[in-house]
Design a protein around this motif. Sequence first.
Motif, PDB file in Angstrom:
ATOM      1  N   THR A  62       0.854  -1.196   0.000  1.00 55.74           N
ATOM      2  CA  THR A  62       0.000   0.000   0.000  1.00 55.74           C
ATOM      3  C   THR A  62       0.884   1.238   0.000  1.00 55.74           C
ATOM      4  O   THR A  62       2.106   1.119   0.073  1.00 55.74           O
ATOM      5  CB  THR A  62      -0.871   0.057   1.281  1.00 55.74           C
ATOM      6  OG1 THR A  62       0.015   0.168   2.404  1.00 55.74           O
ATOM      7  CG2 THR A  62      -1.742  -1.172   1.447  1.00 55.74           C
ATOM      8  N   ASN A  63       0.228   2.398  -0.009  1.00 55.27           N
ATOM      9  CA  ASN A  63       1.010   3.641  -0.107  1.00 55.27           C
ATOM     10  C   ASN A  63       1.698   4.052   1.193  1.00 55.27           C
ATOM     11  O   ASN A  63       2.622   4.838   1.174  1.00 55.27           O
ATOM     12  CB  ASN A  63       0.164   4.785  -0.670  1.00 55.27           C
ATOM     13  CG  ASN A  63      -1.197   4.865  -0.013  1.00 55.27           C
ATOM     14  OD1 ASN A  63      -1.561   4.011   0.803  1.00 55.27           O
ATOM     15  ND2 ASN A  63      -1.951   5.877  -0.330  1.00 55.27           N
TER      16      ASN A  63
ATOM     17  N   ILE B  96      -2.174   3.636   6.136  1.00 50.80           N
ATOM     18  CA  ILE B  96      -3.245   3.175   5.247  1.00 50.80           C
ATOM     19  C   ILE B  96      -3.302   1.648   5.223  1.00 50.80           C
ATOM     20  O   ILE B  96      -4.383   1.058   5.091  1.00 50.80           O
ATOM     21  CB  ILE B  96      -3.020   3.770   3.832  1.00 50.80           C
ATOM     22  CG1 ILE B  96      -3.439   5.250   3.833  1.00 50.80           C
ATOM     23  CG2 ILE B  96      -3.755   3.001   2.754  1.00 50.80           C
ATOM     24  CD1 ILE B  96      -4.907   5.510   4.163  1.00 50.80           C
ATOM     25  N   SER B  97      -2.157   0.986   5.375  1.00 45.30           N
ATOM     26  CA  SER B  97      -2.202  -0.490   5.381  1.00 45.30           C
ATOM     27  C   SER B  97      -3.015  -0.973   6.589  1.00 45.30           C
ATOM     28  O   SER B  97      -3.758  -1.954   6.494  1.00 45.30           O
ATOM     29  CB  SER B  97      -0.797  -1.103   5.361  1.00 45.30           C
ATOM     30  OG  SER B  97      -0.056  -0.669   6.457  1.00 45.30           O
TER      31      SER B  97
ATOM     32  N   LEU C 185      -6.645  -0.309   5.745  1.00 46.89           N
ATOM     33  CA  LEU C 185      -7.077  -1.345   4.791  1.00 46.89           C
ATOM     34  C   LEU C 185      -7.295  -2.683   5.507  1.00 46.89           C
ATOM     35  O   LEU C 185      -8.286  -3.383   5.245  1.00 46.89           O
ATOM     36  CB  LEU C 185      -6.010  -1.484   3.695  1.00 46.89           C
ATOM     37  CG  LEU C 185      -6.264  -2.516   2.607  1.00 46.89           C
ATOM     38  CD1 LEU C 185      -7.517  -2.180   1.800  1.00 46.89           C
ATOM     39  CD2 LEU C 185      -5.056  -2.597   1.656  1.00 46.89           C
TER      40      LEU C 185
ATOM     41  N   LYS D 237      -8.084  -1.859  -2.209  1.00 45.69           N
ATOM     42  CA  LYS D 237      -7.041  -0.850  -2.442  1.00 45.69           C
ATOM     43  C   LYS D 237      -7.058  -0.360  -3.889  1.00 45.69           C
ATOM     44  O   LYS D 237      -6.359   0.565  -4.235  1.00 45.69           O
ATOM     45  CB  LYS D 237      -5.652  -1.381  -2.066  1.00 45.69           C
ATOM     46  CG  LYS D 237      -5.082  -2.414  -3.004  1.00 45.69           C
ATOM     47  CD  LYS D 237      -3.595  -2.624  -2.757  1.00 45.69           C
ATOM     48  CE  LYS D 237      -2.803  -2.294  -3.996  1.00 45.69           C
ATOM     49  NZ  LYS D 237      -1.393  -2.634  -3.895  1.00 45.69           N
TER      50      LYS D 237
ATOM     51  N   TYR E 110     -10.929   2.069  -2.647  1.00 46.55           N
ATOM     52  CA  TYR E 110     -10.130   3.293  -2.509  1.00 46.55           C
ATOM     53  C   TYR E 110      -8.888   3.181  -3.381  1.00 46.55           C
ATOM     54  O   TYR E 110      -8.636   2.137  -3.983  1.00 46.55           O
ATOM     55  CB  TYR E 110      -9.750   3.474  -1.033  1.00 46.55           C
ATOM     56  CG  TYR E 110     -10.972   3.368  -0.157  1.00 46.55           C
ATOM     57  CD1 TYR E 110     -11.810   4.464   0.034  1.00 46.55           C
ATOM     58  CD2 TYR E 110     -11.332   2.137   0.422  1.00 46.55           C
ATOM     59  CE1 TYR E 110     -12.959   4.352   0.787  1.00 46.55           C
ATOM     60  CE2 TYR E 110     -12.489   2.023   1.176  1.00 46.55           C
ATOM     61  CZ  TYR E 110     -13.303   3.139   1.373  1.00 46.55           C
ATOM     62  OH  TYR E 110     -14.441   3.021   2.105  1.00 46.55           O
TER      63      TYR E 110
ATOM     64  N   PHE F 139      -5.309   2.950  -2.633  1.00 45.66           N
ATOM     65  CA  PHE F 139      -4.256   2.806  -1.622  1.00 45.66           C
ATOM     66  C   PHE F 139      -3.024   2.168  -2.275  1.00 45.66           C
ATOM     67  O   PHE F 139      -2.319   1.373  -1.665  1.00 45.66           O
ATOM     68  CB  PHE F 139      -4.741   1.905  -0.475  1.00 45.66           C
ATOM     69  CG  PHE F 139      -5.850   2.485   0.382  1.00 45.66           C
ATOM     70  CD1 PHE F 139      -6.168   3.839   0.366  1.00 45.66           C
ATOM     71  CD2 PHE F 139      -6.562   1.650   1.245  1.00 45.66           C
ATOM     72  CE1 PHE F 139      -7.176   4.350   1.168  1.00 45.66           C
ATOM     73  CE2 PHE F 139      -7.577   2.152   2.056  1.00 45.66           C
ATOM     74  CZ  PHE F 139      -7.888   3.506   2.019  1.00 45.66           C
TER      75      PHE F 139
END
Length: 361
Positions: free
Chosen positions: A53-54, A58-59, A62, A210, A227, A229
């Motif tokens: 992920t970014n 965010i991980s 997620l 993601k 999303y 991500f």
Amino acid sequence: MTIAQMEPWFGEEETNAVTEYMQSGGWLMEFRKTREFEKMIANYTGADHCVVTNNGTISLTLAALGCGIKPGDDVIVPNYTMIASPNSVQMFGANPVFVDVEPETLCLDIEKTREAITPKTRAIMLVTANGRYPKSGIEEFVRLAEERDLVLIEDAAQSLGSYFPDGRHMGRAGKVGSFSFSVPKVISTGQGGALITDDAELADRLRGLKNFGRVAGAADIHETIGYNFKFTDMQACVGIEQMKKLDWRVKRKKDILRRYREKLAGIEGIAFFTQDLEHTTPWFIDVLCERRDELQAHLMDAGIGTRVMYPPINRQKAYQRPGSFPVSELVGERGLWLPSASQLTDEQIDTVCDAIRSFWS
Ligand SMILES: Cc1ncc(COP(=O)(O)O)c(C=O)c1O
């Protein structure tokens, strides 16, 4: 020059890999290089699936969404952690519930976690602080989550290269484990995060979520909300080269802690946490010290950069929650990260230790 914490993240290898990629006319956004990076993380950790992920906040978001955590659900989070852990669920309206940590490891206290569970609790986010596992044993958390029908999410952002005593890499005991590749971590892609899991269905769900909730590939068919991500292949080029350096960094991080322990032995004002160096890798050198702020200033005068450890989260203005959290409060008063970069020389570590010794002599 100040002796500080940072790794030199970009060497010739990363530069060549990115240049070669750019010259090859690659996609830039995530594609083949990202899949290769994911495979390397899965192989290294022994997990069946890896989804990058970014970033490592965010991980976690997620992971929680993928595990079915909903707005209004309670998620137990340690009161000592980087603020990203609670923020990752607060972001979509779930409620982080803070629980104090063990004094020896700064991981969640199992008894306090048990006491904090209510009918609203849906998940436990266990942070393996500085690559450490809870003294009570990870199995106690797995059992507790099973007994109470909760999702165990491992925030292993600081734990690449760290294993539980049974040989499993951190991030593999819960339903899903999360890593961060921000600066400074054991490896870095500038920004970046990864989830690992052995659950194929969950991995598919994470990949869909993601990627805008796309059913497959680039087709614009969406059965669920999703999303963006995603990662980039440029970062993956860096990550692949960083992974090749991981074994060396892991060994060096352990040697650095050994040297600090040896050189600072007998100083009453400094206390180390419990770190099992056979299985775990200290990301930073963390200590509790008396007269911390004075020591920090003394070291700065000697050209040595240090960093105060995370304050108790319940006391942050962002949360302001009442309650008594003696261990995280103690860390807020006394916790200090010493210079920790794997490129520190033994001589530089000795300089830091001499300066610490001179503070008390
Ligand atoms: C325990 C923990 N969780 C989450 C994060 C957030 O990761 P990122 O900075 O990649 O968003 C960090 C970053 O330091 C961390 O230490």
